[in-house]
Design an enzyme around this catalytic site. Structure first.
Site, PDB file in Angstrom:
ATOM      1  N   HIS A   4       0.865  -1.177   0.000  1.00 20.87           N
ATOM      2  CA  HIS A   4       0.000   0.000   0.000  1.00 20.87           C
ATOM      3  C   HIS A   4       0.905   1.233   0.000  1.00 20.87           C
ATOM      4  O   HIS A   4       2.146   1.102  -0.050  1.00 20.87           O
ATOM      5  CB  HIS A   4      -0.953  -0.023   1.200  1.00 20.87           C
ATOM      6  CG  HIS A   4      -0.263  -0.274   2.505  1.00 20.87           C
ATOM      7  ND1 HIS A   4       0.615   0.629   3.073  1.00 20.87           N
ATOM      8  CD2 HIS A   4      -0.295  -1.340   3.345  1.00 20.87           C
ATOM      9  CE1 HIS A   4       1.074   0.133   4.215  1.00 20.87           C
ATOM     10  NE2 HIS A   4       0.545  -1.066   4.400  1.00 20.87           N
ATOM     11  N   GLY A   8       1.915   3.103   2.201  1.00 20.76           N
ATOM     12  CA  GLY A   8       2.923   3.135   3.270  1.00 20.76           C
ATOM     13  C   GLY A   8       4.203   2.431   2.817  1.00 20.76           C
ATOM     14  O   GLY A   8       5.306   2.931   3.019  1.00 20.76           O
ATOM     15  N   HIS A   9       4.050   1.257   2.181  1.00 20.33           N
ATOM     16  CA  HIS A   9       5.242   0.548   1.687  1.00 20.33           C
ATOM     17  C   HIS A   9       5.937   1.374   0.603  1.00 20.33           C
ATOM     18  O   HIS A   9       7.163   1.469   0.571  1.00 20.33           O
ATOM     19  CB  HIS A   9       4.853  -0.796   1.061  1.00 20.33           C
ATOM     20  CG  HIS A   9       4.268  -1.786   2.019  1.00 20.33           C
ATOM     21  ND1 HIS A   9       2.941  -2.150   1.991  1.00 20.33           N
ATOM     22  CD2 HIS A   9       4.842  -2.491   3.018  1.00 20.33           C
ATOM     23  CE1 HIS A   9       2.722  -3.052   2.926  1.00 20.33           C
ATOM     24  NE2 HIS A   9       3.848  -3.275   3.574  1.00 20.33           N
ATOM     25  N   GLY A  27       9.107   0.922   8.658  1.00 18.95           N
ATOM     26  CA  GLY A  27       8.116   1.938   8.993  1.00 18.95           C
ATOM     27  C   GLY A  27       7.925   2.079  10.499  1.00 18.95           C
ATOM     28  O   GLY A  27       8.046   1.100  11.244  1.00 18.95           O
ATOM     29  N   ASP A  38       5.158  -0.080  12.828  1.00 20.97           N
ATOM     30  CA  ASP A  38       5.534  -1.179  13.717  1.00 20.97           C
ATOM     31  C   ASP A  38       6.702  -0.688  14.563  1.00 20.97           C
ATOM     32  O   ASP A  38       7.853  -1.079  14.356  1.00 20.97           O
ATOM     33  CB  ASP A  38       5.904  -2.410  12.893  1.00 20.97           C
ATOM     34  CG  ASP A  38       4.703  -2.941  12.133  1.00 20.97           C
ATOM     35  OD1 ASP A  38       3.777  -3.449  12.787  1.00 20.97           O
ATOM     36  OD2 ASP A  38       4.665  -2.803  10.911  1.00 20.97           O
ATOM     37  N   ILE A  87       2.115   6.282   7.283  1.00 16.27           N
ATOM     38  CA  ILE A  87       1.248   6.869   6.248  1.00 16.27           C
ATOM     39  C   ILE A  87      -0.192   6.508   6.615  1.00 16.27           C
ATOM     40  O   ILE A  87      -0.492   5.363   6.956  1.00 16.27           O
ATOM     41  CB  ILE A  87       1.606   6.335   4.842  1.00 16.27           C
ATOM     42  CG1 ILE A  87       3.080   6.592   4.537  1.00 16.27           C
ATOM     43  CG2 ILE A  87       0.716   6.960   3.780  1.00 16.27           C
ATOM     44  CD1 ILE A  87       3.490   8.054   4.460  1.00 16.27           C
ATOM     45  N   MET A  97      -2.152   3.111   7.606  1.00 20.31           N
ATOM     46  CA  MET A  97      -2.266   2.108   6.539  1.00 20.31           C
ATOM     47  C   MET A  97      -1.641   0.791   6.979  1.00 20.31           C
ATOM     48  O   MET A  97      -0.601   0.777   7.634  1.00 20.31           O
ATOM     49  CB  MET A  97      -1.581   2.607   5.274  1.00 20.31           C
ATOM     50  CG  MET A  97      -2.370   3.701   4.611  1.00 20.31           C
ATOM     51  SD  MET A  97      -1.793   3.989   2.941  1.00 20.31           S
ATOM     52  CE  MET A  97      -2.820   5.410   2.544  1.00 20.31           C
ATOM     53  N   ARG A 110      -3.397  -5.427   6.553  1.00 22.28           N
ATOM     54  CA  ARG A 110      -4.526  -6.152   7.154  1.00 22.28           C
ATOM     55  C   ARG A 110      -5.792  -5.297   7.240  1.00 22.28           C
ATOM     56  O   ARG A 110      -6.837  -5.813   7.649  1.00 22.28           O
ATOM     57  CB  ARG A 110      -4.147  -6.669   8.543  1.00 22.28           C
ATOM     58  CG  ARG A 110      -3.154  -7.848   8.503  1.00 22.28           C
ATOM     59  CD  ARG A 110      -2.918  -8.402   9.886  1.00 22.28           C
ATOM     60  NE  ARG A 110      -2.192  -9.659   9.899  1.00 22.28           N
ATOM     61  CZ  ARG A 110      -0.893  -9.779  10.217  1.00 22.28           C
ATOM     62  NH1 ARG A 110      -0.181  -8.718  10.535  1.00 22.28           N
ATOM     63  NH2 ARG A 110      -0.312 -10.965  10.219  1.00 22.28           N
TER      64      ARG A 110
HETATM   65  O1  PAF Z   1       6.944  -5.255   8.792  1.00 19.42           O
HETATM   66  C1  PAF Z   1       6.885  -6.219   8.007  1.00 19.42           C
HETATM   67  O2  PAF Z   1       6.253  -6.159   6.928  1.00 19.42           O
HETATM   68  C2  PAF Z   1       7.587  -7.518   8.366  1.00 19.42           C
HETATM   69  O3  PAF Z   1       7.541  -7.761   9.742  1.00 19.42           O
HETATM   70  C3  PAF Z   1       9.038  -7.573   7.844  1.00 19.42           C
HETATM   71  C4  PAF Z   1       9.909  -6.525   8.486  1.00 19.42           C
HETATM   72  C5  PAF Z   1       9.050  -7.403   6.329  1.00 19.42           C
HETATM   73  C6  PAF Z   1       9.651  -8.941   8.185  1.00 19.42           C
HETATM   74  O4  PAF Z   1       8.918  -9.979   7.618  1.00 19.42           O
END
Ligand code: PAF
Length: 282
Positions: free
Chosen positions: A36, A38-39, A149, A152, A178, A186, A189
């Site tokens: 999304h 955010g990524h 990000g 987490d 984001i 975002m 899930r």
């Molecule tokens: O944050 C995530 O999407 C996952 O925990 C990561 C860092 C890609 C590890 O699988």
């Protein structure tokens, strides 16, 4: 030109080796796909810090427990590749599970410090699995810089500590959360949210903001602000609250008089969906 996709560690390493031979600085954006905005922002954020960008897509079984959503975790590689095509990513590393965890794989990572409490209370397996896969991705790619990000936030601190403790030669960057227009952070899930739950989910950010801005200097004030956030979440319609707390932003320990920066963190559930959010607290 279509974005190259590497499925094996050897192929990805061969590409990185040619970049390194040319003196280029390589960056890694680890993801589990279902990308999304955010990524995609992580790709933009890392771009000024390196010459070439690898985005990894791997749904890591080691960070899911038996009762979690590994089997149903959203996956759409074609959409992910189309989205990445429009970014500054130079290639994708998308291995299959047996490439990352071949038969006979037994190594585990044990964590302490920022991994204790909060997410670990609710998902005891989680950070061991994250640390393992991030460690493998960093060592496989020999990347100079990687980005995670702030959504987490505990994961970010765990990874920073692991990189420091294990002397991994990589710079770890972070990027801000984001949000949707209504403030919802975002997350891949979020697609699990029902139409009825979606407006409730949007209320989390306002409750978090109030917690972050609360005058919570003494322990009593802090505990009162946390209890209020907890009640407001339940009144708003959340099914349950895993935590609503203010912590030391560097260690995630309970703040003391010596704490110089603080972070408000909330995880609340709507049905089966866990929503995470956090922000700097006063
Ligand atoms: O944050 C995530 O999407 C996952 O925990 C990561 C860092 C890609 C590890 O699988």
């Amino acid at each position: 030109m279509a974005l190259p996709i590497y499925r094996t560690i050897a192929d990805m390493r061969a590409q990185v080796a040619t970049w390194k031979a040319d003196g280029l600085r390589v960056g890694l954006v680890p993801t589990m796909g279902a990308l999304h905005a955010g990524h995609l922002s992580l790709v933009n954020e890392i771009a000024p810090h390196c010459d070439r960008i690898i985005t990894s897509i791997f749904v890591n079984p080691a960070q899911f427990s038996a009762h979690e959503d590994l089997g149903t975790y959203p996956r759409d590689e074609a959409a992910d590749l189309a989205a990445l095509q429009a970014t500054k990513a130079d290639c994708v590393f998308a291995p299959v599970v047996s490439e990352m965890y071949p038969d006979g794989f037994t190594t585990a990572i044990t964590l302490d410090g920022p991994a204790l409490g909060l997410e670990t209370d609710n998902r005891p397996h989680f950070f061991g699995g994250v640390a393992l896969i991030v460690n493998k991705l960093l060592s496989q790619s020999q990347t100079d810089v990687a980005i995670f990000g702030e959504k987490d936030y505990q994961q970010l601190l765990v990874i920073r500590r692991m990189v420091r403790d294990l002397d991994l030669p990589v710079e770890i960057l972070s990027a801000p959360i984001i949000r949707e227009a209504d403030g919802l952070a975002m997350s891949s899930r979020n697609v699990y949210l029902t139409d009825a739950h979606r407006p409730i989910a949007a209320k989390l950010n306002g409750i978090l903001k109030a917690l972050a801005e609360s005058k919570a200097e003494s322990q009593d004030d802090r505990e009162a602000a946390e209890a209020q956030a907890y009640d407001l979440l339940l009144q708003a319609g959340f099914t349950s609250v895993d935590y609503a707390t203010i912590r030391d932003a560097e260690t995630l320990a309970v703040p003391t008089a010596a704490t110089t920066s603080r972070r408000a963190l909330i995880v609340a559930r709507l049905g089966e969906v866990r929503l995470l959010d956090n922000m700097a607290a006063r």
